[in-house]
Every structure is written in structure tokens, then in C-alpha cells.
Design a protein around this motif. Structure first.
Motif, PDB file in Angstrom:
ATOM      1  N   PHE A 192      21.062  17.747  31.928  1.00  0.00           N
ATOM      2  CA  PHE A 192      22.122  18.533  31.299  1.00  0.00           C
ATOM      3  C   PHE A 192      21.756  20.007  31.176  1.00  0.00           C
ATOM      4  O   PHE A 192      22.597  20.883  31.358  1.00  0.00           O
ATOM      5  N   ILE A 193      20.485  20.296  30.849  1.00  0.00           N
ATOM      6  CA  ILE A 193      20.121  21.676  30.527  1.00  0.00           C
ATOM      7  C   ILE A 193      19.548  22.478  31.694  1.00  0.00           C
ATOM      8  O   ILE A 193      19.573  23.705  31.666  1.00  0.00           O
ATOM      9  N   ALA A 194      19.018  21.787  32.731  1.00  0.00           N
ATOM     10  CA  ALA A 194      18.233  22.548  33.698  1.00  0.00           C
ATOM     11  C   ALA A 194      18.354  22.129  35.155  1.00  0.00           C
ATOM     12  O   ALA A 194      17.902  22.864  36.030  1.00  0.00           O
ATOM     13  N   ASP A 195      18.945  20.980  35.450  1.00  0.00           N
ATOM     14  CA  ASP A 195      18.893  20.500  36.824  1.00  0.00           C
ATOM     15  C   ASP A 195      20.095  19.606  37.112  1.00  0.00           C
ATOM     16  O   ASP A 195      20.061  18.397  36.868  1.00  0.00           O
ATOM     17  N   ALA A 196      21.169  20.195  37.638  1.00  0.00           N
ATOM     18  CA  ALA A 196      22.394  19.440  37.926  1.00  0.00           C
ATOM     19  C   ALA A 196      22.146  18.342  38.952  1.00  0.00           C
ATOM     20  O   ALA A 196      22.750  17.266  38.882  1.00  0.00           O
TER      21      ALA A 196
END
Length: 360
Positions: A192-196
Motif C-alpha cells: 500500500f505504501i511503497a510498491d504497487a
């Protein structure tokens, strides 16, 4: 037996993260840190019954002499009483500054043992040997150690980096289903925060992760640790970007404190917290409503709660107002600017929080 080794790059405080099956029997991973030293193994009864004997044999093969310190199991015991009991045992055993503390267990054991290591005789070395998924992908890495206070989670602690992290994936086979799901909350957080792309992978492999597929779990652990190690290397003491690792945690910590520590597992509270944070992100126009719905869908697919418990709105605000990220009374939240991109949002209006938690 094989393992992968990652590194947390922190200059003279750098250390390896060893990930793989059968690592509790690998004396060569422990020897550089414990040879010719005394070792205090901090654990709890549930973990000790499965893994302590094996670890003690490995430490002996690595050239160390060990003794054990048992603490009660559960978040409710992440407190001063447990910390003081560890200090008492260390003093009774005549532990000195060369004694190495080994945290054998989940996040509670790791946090309390790490804080004991940070403060006993002003600091002694320690090793993290995490036995839960949550600890392997999150709490064992990064040097955050703490105990809870009745008024707030992790409010008393210190930054104290371990000598190494040894994550034996075999220990996940005995993990209760709730504990496994709680760990998956921290795994999906990284997507969610760093790696789609990692998020896409998690969504596609949710069933395998829940079913404990060894290959899927190994990849999830490695990628999670890679992301966390990179963030910690950039911002060790959470003065900037490291705060993004707390996505869902401000809401989640409020749930834990309001419900009484241990009623909701940390990862369960974070799961519901991420859903609330995604809804707030959508309400502010940062992400589409469809993205917020996807967050909820993926969290649910991993076996986590998506609905927060019934907490009074003012209780939400009180607990969230005590979060460590806040400054000068202003609530700081980690929200999403896109799936795979987090934003640190300071001074979130109380009205916006009220609206989100009222609808939960």
C-alpha cells in the motif's frame, strides 16, 4: 538448508537479516555475535516449548553459554512489570555489558527484550530471533523497542538496533491463524505504501499466503524486509520518511488502547486501521473511491477485519491525539496519494477524523 541475507545499512550499526528454513539450527549465523559470551534468551512459555531447546543447543555449538528468562504471553504483558522481571533475572545471573540478549518470540517478546537490552547497564547487545510473521516482516527490523503505557501504545521505549535478525520460516508452521493474518497486515502495508507491484502480487497470491504456501511466504517476507530495510537506512529515528511505515497504525493503536491491549491483535487493528486511512484518503480526494474499496477487499482476503470496533468518537480522538507522530497537539496521519505511494499528512482536522470513524 539455504537462506537469503539482506542488510540494514546503518554505518557502524549495520546488520544482517537472515531469512530461511531451518535457521535455528545454523550455529554459524549466531557464532559471530555470541562466541565466548553469555546469552540471555528472553521468550515465553508457548515459544519456549517448541524452540528454546533447539536454540540453546545451537548457541552452545556457537560457543556461548545461555540461560533463559520467561515472560508472560500477550500484548497485555508488554509492560513495566515484564521489563522489571527481565532486569531482575539479569541481575540475579550477574549479566554484564558483554552479555547478549536474544529475543526468541513474536513482536511483544522482541519489543520488551529489545528495550531491556537498550537500557540494562545503559545498553547491551541483542539478537532478534522472530517466530511470528509479524515480527519477521516488521517489528524485528529497525531497532524500535518499547513497552506500552495504559494511556498509549509503545509510549516508553528506545531505538536500539540488533546485532542481527535470524528469521526461521519453519516457525510459521505452528502459528495460529489469527497470528498469521496479523502478520499479513504488515506485509500488505508495504504494498500500500511503497510498491504497487508488490500489492498486485499480494492480491494475486492472497489464497496461497493464507494457506501458508512456503514459496509465497518466503517471497513476502523477503520483499517486506527489503522495503523496511531501505526505509530504515534512510531514516533510522523516524524524523521523516520512516513515518510512512505507520500507515493504518494511528487508527490501529487507538483500537488496541481503547479495547484493552490483547483483545485485538496488533495486525488485526492495523488491518482495520488501514481501511479507515484509505477511506480518509479517498474522502480528501487523494485516491479514488475504487482504490479505497480495493484496500478493503485485499485486507479482507488476507483474513483480517475491515470493520473497526464500536468506539466512541471522542475516545477515538483522545487515543489518536496521543500518537507519537503528532506535533504540538496536531494529529499526523499516514494517508495514500496512490496505491503504492504514502503521504505524511500533518494537522489532520478533527472533523475529518470524526466523519470517518463515525461511519465505521
Amino acid at each position: 538448508m539455504s537462506n537469503e541475507t539482506l542488510h540494514v545499512a546503518l554505518g557502524d550499526r549495520s546488520y544482517p537479516i537472515h531469512i530461511g528454513a531451518g535457521l535455528l539450527a545454523r550455529a554459524e549465523l549466531f557464532a559471530p555475535h555470541v562466541r565466548s559470551r553469555r546469552v540471555a534468551i528472553v521468550t515465553n512459555a508457548a515459544v519456549a516449548s517448541r524452540y528454546e531447546r533447539r536454540l540453546r543447543q545451537t548457541l552452545e555449538s556457537a560457543g556461548a553459554k545461555s540461560f533463559s528468562i520467561a515472560m508472560p504471553d500477550g500484548e497485555a504483558h508488554k509492560d513495566w512489570k515484564s521489563l522489571d522481571a527481565i532486569f531482575a533475572r539479569l541481575l540475579e545471573e550477574g549479566a554484564d555489558r558483554k552479555t547478549v540478549i536474544v529475543a526468541l518470540g513474536g513482536g511483544v517478546v522482541g519489543d520488551v527484550a529489545g528495550f531491556a537490552a537498550a537500557t540494562y547497564q545503559r545498553g547491551v547487545p541483542f539478537l532478534q530471533v522472530p517466530t511470528t510473521l509479524l515480527a519477521q516482516v516488521d517489528s524485528s527490523v529497525g531497532g524500535k523497542t518499547a513497552i506500552n503505557h495504559a494511556l498509549g501504545k509503545n509510549m516508553v521505549g528506545a531505538f536500539h538496533q540488533p546485532l542481527a535478525v535470524v528469521a526461521d520460516t519453519d516457525t510459521l508452521a505452528t502459528l495460529p491463524e489469527r497470528e498469521l493474518a496479523a502478520g499479513l497486515a504488515e506485509v500488505v502495508k508495504y504494498g500500500f505504501i511503497a510498491d504497487a507491484a508488490f500489492l498486485d502480487w499480494i492480491e494475486a497470491h492472497a489464497a496461497q499466503l493464507v494457506a501458508r504456501d512456503a514459496s509465497a511466504l518466503s517471497y513476502a517476507i523477503r520483499r517486506s524486509c527489503e522495503i523496511k530495510a531501505a526505509v530504515v537506512a534512510e531514516d533510522e529515528r523516524e524524523s521523516g520518511v520512516r513515518a510512512i511505515l505507520n500507515f493504518g497504525h494511528t487508527f490501529g493503536h487507538a483500537i488496541e488502547a481503547a479495547m484493552g491491549y490483547g483483545e485485538w491483535l496488533h495486525g488485526e487493528a492495523v488491518g482495520a486501521g488501514m481501511v479507515l486511512a484509505a477511506r480518509l484518503s479517498a474522502a480528501q480526494g487523494r485516491i479514488a473511491n475504487s482504490d479505497a474499496l480495493r484496500v478493503e477487499r485485499v485486507v479482507a482476503a488476507l483474513g483480517l477485519p475491515v470493520a473497526a470496533p464500536a468506539i466512541g468518537v471522542e475516545d477515538w480522538l483522545t487515543h489518536m491525539g496521543r500518537d507519537k507522530k503528532n506535533e504540538e497537539g496536531r494529529v499526523t496521519l499516514i494517508l495514500l496519494d496512490a496505491l503504492g505511494k504514502a503521504a505524511i499528512v500533518r494537522d489532520t482536522p478533527a472533523a475529518a477524523i470524526r466523519k470517518i470513524v463515525s461511519a465505521s
